[in-house]
Design a protein around this motif. Structure first.
Motif, PDB file in Angstrom:
ATOM      1  N   PRO A 102     -13.113  -2.307   0.780  1.00 42.09           N
ATOM      2  CA  PRO A 102     -11.681  -2.253   1.118  1.00 42.09           C
ATOM      3  C   PRO A 102     -11.458  -1.613   2.476  1.00 42.09           C
ATOM      4  O   PRO A 102     -11.910  -0.493   2.718  1.00 42.09           O
ATOM      5  CB  PRO A 102     -11.089  -1.388  -0.009  1.00 42.09           C
ATOM      6  CG  PRO A 102     -12.078  -1.464  -1.130  1.00 42.09           C
ATOM      7  CD  PRO A 102     -13.424  -1.619  -0.474  1.00 42.09           C
ATOM      8  N   GLN A 123      -4.985  -4.851   5.633  1.00 43.63           N
ATOM      9  CA  GLN A 123      -4.772  -6.053   4.845  1.00 43.63           C
ATOM     10  C   GLN A 123      -3.281  -6.385   4.824  1.00 43.63           C
ATOM     11  O   GLN A 123      -2.443  -5.478   4.809  1.00 43.63           O
ATOM     12  CB  GLN A 123      -5.275  -5.860   3.407  1.00 43.63           C
ATOM     13  CG  GLN A 123      -6.761  -5.585   3.305  1.00 43.63           C
ATOM     14  CD  GLN A 123      -7.592  -6.763   3.759  1.00 43.63           C
ATOM     15  OE1 GLN A 123      -7.265  -7.916   3.480  1.00 43.63           O
ATOM     16  NE2 GLN A 123      -8.675  -6.478   4.484  1.00 43.63           N
ATOM     17  N   VAL A 174       0.380  -7.348   3.489  1.00 38.45           N
ATOM     18  CA  VAL A 174       1.135  -7.128   2.254  1.00 38.45           C
ATOM     19  C   VAL A 174       1.763  -8.460   1.849  1.00 38.45           C
ATOM     20  O   VAL A 174       2.470  -9.079   2.644  1.00 38.45           O
ATOM     21  CB  VAL A 174       2.233  -6.072   2.457  1.00 38.45           C
ATOM     22  CG1 VAL A 174       3.034  -5.885   1.174  1.00 38.45           C
ATOM     23  CG2 VAL A 174       1.618  -4.749   2.889  1.00 38.45           C
ATOM     24  N   GLY A 185      -8.045   3.924   1.302  1.00 34.36           N
ATOM     25  CA  GLY A 185      -6.699   3.927   1.852  1.00 34.36           C
ATOM     26  C   GLY A 185      -5.920   5.184   1.516  1.00 34.36           C
ATOM     27  O   GLY A 185      -4.705   5.130   1.313  1.00 34.36           O
ATOM     28  N   PRO A 236       0.280  -0.130  -3.968  1.00 35.47           N
ATOM     29  CA  PRO A 236      -0.486  -1.097  -3.167  1.00 35.47           C
ATOM     30  C   PRO A 236       0.234  -1.495  -1.879  1.00 35.47           C
ATOM     31  O   PRO A 236      -0.422  -1.773  -0.867  1.00 35.47           O
ATOM     32  CB  PRO A 236      -0.635  -2.289  -4.116  1.00 35.47           C
ATOM     33  CG  PRO A 236      -0.557  -1.691  -5.488  1.00 35.47           C
ATOM     34  CD  PRO A 236       0.437  -0.581  -5.364  1.00 35.47           C
ATOM     35  N   ARG A 237       1.566  -1.519  -1.899  1.00 35.70           N
ATOM     36  CA  ARG A 237       2.306  -1.879  -0.688  1.00 35.70           C
ATOM     37  C   ARG A 237       2.046  -0.884   0.441  1.00 35.70           C
ATOM     38  O   ARG A 237       2.028  -1.261   1.618  1.00 35.70           O
ATOM     39  CB  ARG A 237       3.805  -1.937  -0.985  1.00 35.70           C
ATOM     40  CG  ARG A 237       4.236  -3.175  -1.727  1.00 35.70           C
ATOM     41  CD  ARG A 237       5.741  -3.300  -1.778  1.00 35.70           C
ATOM     42  NE  ARG A 237       6.119  -4.528  -2.452  1.00 35.70           N
ATOM     43  CZ  ARG A 237       6.227  -5.703  -1.874  1.00 35.70           C
ATOM     44  NH1 ARG A 237       5.969  -5.810  -0.575  1.00 35.70           N
ATOM     45  NH2 ARG A 237       6.563  -6.777  -2.551  1.00 35.70           N
ATOM     46  N   LEU A 254      -2.245  -1.149   1.369  1.00 34.31           N
ATOM     47  CA  LEU A 254      -2.785  -2.347   2.017  1.00 34.31           C
ATOM     48  C   LEU A 254      -2.742  -2.272   3.541  1.00 34.31           C
ATOM     49  O   LEU A 254      -3.735  -2.627   4.201  1.00 34.31           O
ATOM     50  CB  LEU A 254      -2.052  -3.591   1.516  1.00 34.31           C
ATOM     51  CG  LEU A 254      -2.397  -4.026   0.083  1.00 34.31           C
ATOM     52  CD1 LEU A 254      -1.489  -5.162  -0.375  1.00 34.31           C
ATOM     53  CD2 LEU A 254      -3.855  -4.451  -0.012  1.00 34.31           C
TER      54      LEU A 254
END
Length: 767
Positions: free
Chosen positions: A287, A359, A361, A321, A350-351, A354
């Protein structure tokens, strides 16, 4: 006192003179070249190998006795390559004579070796070139006789090894390793006392060019037990910077261990009671591309030659993260992996994570989703598979349980690893996670533009290799609400199968299967689905925003299609379809009102006033037909609405969602309506009509011309028949009265001879 002091001075002077004389004698009388041959012969006798001294051999006596040599090589044993086993650029060793002469203590100064190169080779038969022959070892012992040559102590000022290289090759498994840029320094080595050790080197696996650089510092102790040597490290600290290990781009960090033992015997054993490491893993599959990890190992035992170890305990924190994932476990690893433990994930968004992982969203219809994820699971790593079991995660409002695993393939394999899953979700509104619906495009005249076809993701399907089962208590997708979904999925070689598939659907059930073959240039769809007891009105209202149809639906469809988009699949769909509807209602049109209005037009009377809702009850509707190129054709369409039975033929275009039908309605009983009007004269009449146009809003047209023609024909026929009978005096045909209740019909009388005129008239009117 003076005589005593005098004699002491004389003795010291004598000793000094003797020492100087000894040094002069050794320097002038001892030729190092003389013992070059002695050393070479001794090595040959004791090891069976050839020692070559290419450079000068020097002897230094001041400030201490020291031997220096340059460019020395030691050969391989017989049967091994001709190149040297060992090569030394230069070496120096100093020995202190006084402790040896007075106390029989061997005190050696710092040993310095530069440019050492060693080539270690193991053969398939188990032999190697680093084991030395002991055949001649007894010669020296016999020559020594019974003289006492033991020493009372051993002391080495230190070892300095600079720019060394060691190559290792094993023909049995094809492995090839290299240690180079090796630097090693030690403190004073005295008997069994600990000494300081520092080293740095670079290790490389020559088969795949993986490896890295290492630095170590520790307090070290050596212990000899027969042929076994144990090296014990205390307060070990180290740094590592590797590349290409375990599929990682790089792995680096620091580590430390209060104790670490290495036992060198028939196998090399490493034992670590406790080790702590702060690492950073970098790799394309991680990740964000990087993963900081702090790990503590307890009870680590590892057999280096066998490549197998055990681990009594593991605790780790991996930061992804900014989210700290806690991991613990234990088990066996190496030759036969069997590691198991638990994983705990705290609540995070996760928002928010990411973007930290570089990564994107996802753009979702509901911006409030992907804001809370947490849970725990058991993890496992075996020789052939890695995965999670005992899943207990929560994503937003969805509870997820089950297991997930992925196959581990041998290094260099080009196959696609197989993923297996068994998941249970309590409820999922998939529409919230999908992209928002795009605005409806319109044509120049303001009408909605045709929906663009959706491409079949053939490339994605070809890359799938999975097998599993999913169960969902409630699922909403494309506004359709399903319950108790149970689907088994498998995919490999570009072929995706969802079978069996079962779900509750608006009070009914859907069962069947779906197969999609994307291995060719165009995808081939095969489906076999059955719907039973489904509330059609609720389904159409949610799925297509159609609100004018209600009833309980049964549907069976089996067919195949070929195409690169959903429209192409539908346009080529062929197979069989059957449909039935019970207790239905069609809102927006009153069929009987249309019939009564058409009848009024024929009779040139006022049309009836509309009463009640503008809808038509459908007691039942059945059709069965064949699908060809996206069109359903049926000649067995039947339906029943109040006072009417409808039959005929119909064509439904599934791509354009249109229908075209030619139908005939039989009035099977006397129509009576709420305004007390009765159409008794229509009983047993047939009314032709058509239904055509968009499926969502078709138009019904009564065939007035045929209806008028039929009505006039029947009226004229009866009128002419009656008049001719009257003129010919034949009268009306006799009507037999039905028998009264409880009475039996009288025996039939023999039929009288038919009148030839009446027979002719009957034939005339029948024509």
């Amino acid at each position: 006192m003076r005589p005593l002091l005098k004699w002491l001075l004389i003795a010291l002077a004598a000793l000094l003179v003797l020492a100087v004389a000894a040094v002069i004698a050794v320097v002038t009388l001892v030729d190092p070249a003389r013992y070059r041959t002695v050393v070479v012969d001794a090595v040959q006798r004791s090891t069976g190998r050839t020692l070559t001294l290419e450079g000068d051999v020097g002897l230094k006596l001041l400030p201490c006795c020291a031997i220096e040599l340059k460019q020395a090589t030691l050969g391989n044993p017989p049967g091994f390559p001709a190149e040297p086993f060992l090569r030394v650029g230069s070496a120096r060793l100093a020995i202190r004579l006084w402790p040896l002469l007075i106390r029989r203590e061997v005190q050696i100064g710092t040993v310095r070796i530069d440019g050492l190169e060693a080539s270690l080779l193991g053969r398939k038969d188990g032999s190697n070139n680093w084991k030395f022959s002991e055949a001649s070892a007894g010669d020296g012992a016999d020559a020594a006789g019974s003289a006492d040559t033991s020493v009372s102590g051993f002391n080495l000022a230190g070892i300095e090894l600079r720019d060394a290289r060691v190559d290792y090759s094993d023909e049995a498994d094809g492995s090839r390793y290299r240690v180079d840029q090796l630097q090693l320094t030690t403190g004073v080595i005295s008997g069994a006392e600990p000494f300081d050790l520092g080293t740095s080197f670079r290790l490389a696996d020559l088969t795949d060019n993986s490896g890295g650089s290492f630095q170590l510092k520790a307090s070290t102790r050596l212990a000899l037990d027969g042929e076994a040597t144990t090296i014990s490290f205390a307060g070990l600290r180290g740094e590592a910077d590797t590349r290409g290990l375990g599929g990682l781009t790089s792995l680096g960090g620091t580590f430390q261990a209060p104790e670490l033992d290495v036992r060198l015997d028939s196998d090399t054993l490493v034992r670590v009671p406790e080790l702590t490491a702060d690492l950073k893993l970098v790799g394309p599959d991680l990740p964000g591309g990087a993963l900081p990890v702090r790990v503590t190992l307890q009870g680590l035992d590892y057999a280096v030659d066998a490549g197998a170890g055990t681990l009594a305990g593991l605790t780790a924190t991996a930061t992804v993260g900014g989210v700290a994932l806690d991991i613990d476990g234990k088990g066996a690893f190496g030759a036969a992996n069997d590691l198991r433990g638990t994983l705990r994930v705290p609540v995070f968004s996760p928002r928010e994570v990411l973007p930290k992982l570089k990564q994107p969203v996802p753009v979702t219809a509901d911006p409030k989703v992907l804001t809370a994820l947490s849970g725990s699971a058991g993890w496992f790593l075996t020789e052939k598979v890695a995965g999670l079991d005992g899943l207990a995660f929560r994503l937003d409002d969805t509870q997820i349980k089950g297991s997930l695993s992925r196959e581990l393939l041998p290094a260099g394999s080009k196959a696609t690893a197989r993923t297996r899953f068994d998941l249970t979700l309590d409820a999922l509104d998939a529409d919230r996670y999908l992209e928002p619906e795009a605005p409806v495009e319109k044509t120049a005249d303001g009408a909605p533009a045709a929906k663009k076809p959706t491409a079949i993701p053939s490339g994605t399907i070809r890359g799938l290799n999975l097998e599993g089962r999913a169960r969902l208590g409630r699922l909403t997708v494309d506004k359709v609400r399903l319950a108790d979904v149970d689907v088994t999925a498998s995919a490999s070689g570009g072929r995706l199968r969802l079978e069996p598939l079962a779900a509750g659907l608006y009070g009914g059930m859907v069962r069947g299967g779906l197969r999609l073959d994307a291995s060719g240039p165009k995808a081939r769809l095969a489906l076999d689905q059955s719907f039973s007891g489904v509330d059609l009105g609720a389904l159409l209202r949610d799925f297509a925003d159609v609100k004018n149809i209600a009833g309980t639906m049964n549907l069976k469809i089996a067919g195949t299609g070929l195409g690169a988009t959903d429209d192409e699949l539908l346009a080529t769909l062929g197979g069989n379809l059957s449909f039935s509807l019970a207790d239905g209602i069609y809102r927006g049109m009153d069929v009987w009102y249309e019939i009564r209005r058409a009848r009024a037009l024929i009779r040139r009377t006022e049309p009836p006033a509309r009463t009640g809702s503008e809808e038509t009850p459908i007691k039942r509707l059945d059709l069965a037909g064949k699908l060809t190129n996206g069109e359903l054709r049926t000649d067995s369409f039947t339906a029943e609405i109040p006072f009417l039975r409808v039959s005929g033929a119909a064509t439904v275009n599934l791509v354009k969602s249109t229908l075209d039908s030619k139908l005939s309605a039989l009035v099977f009983e006397k129509p009576v309506f709420g305004d007390d009007t009765s159409l008794a004269d229509l009983e047993n009449a047939r009314i032709p009509f058509s239904v055509s146009g968009p499926v969502a809003k078709p138009k019904v047209r009564v065939d007035i011309s045929n209806m008028v023609k039929g009505a006039l024909k029947e009226t004229l026929r009866e009128t002419l028949k009656d008049k001719l009978r009257d003129r010919l005096g034949l009268g009306q045909p006799a009507q037999e009265a039905p028998p009264a209740d409880g009475e039996q019909a009288a025996p039939a009388e023999p039929a009288p001879q038919a009148d030839p005129v009446k027979k002719a008239l009957d034939r005339l009117f029948k024509r």
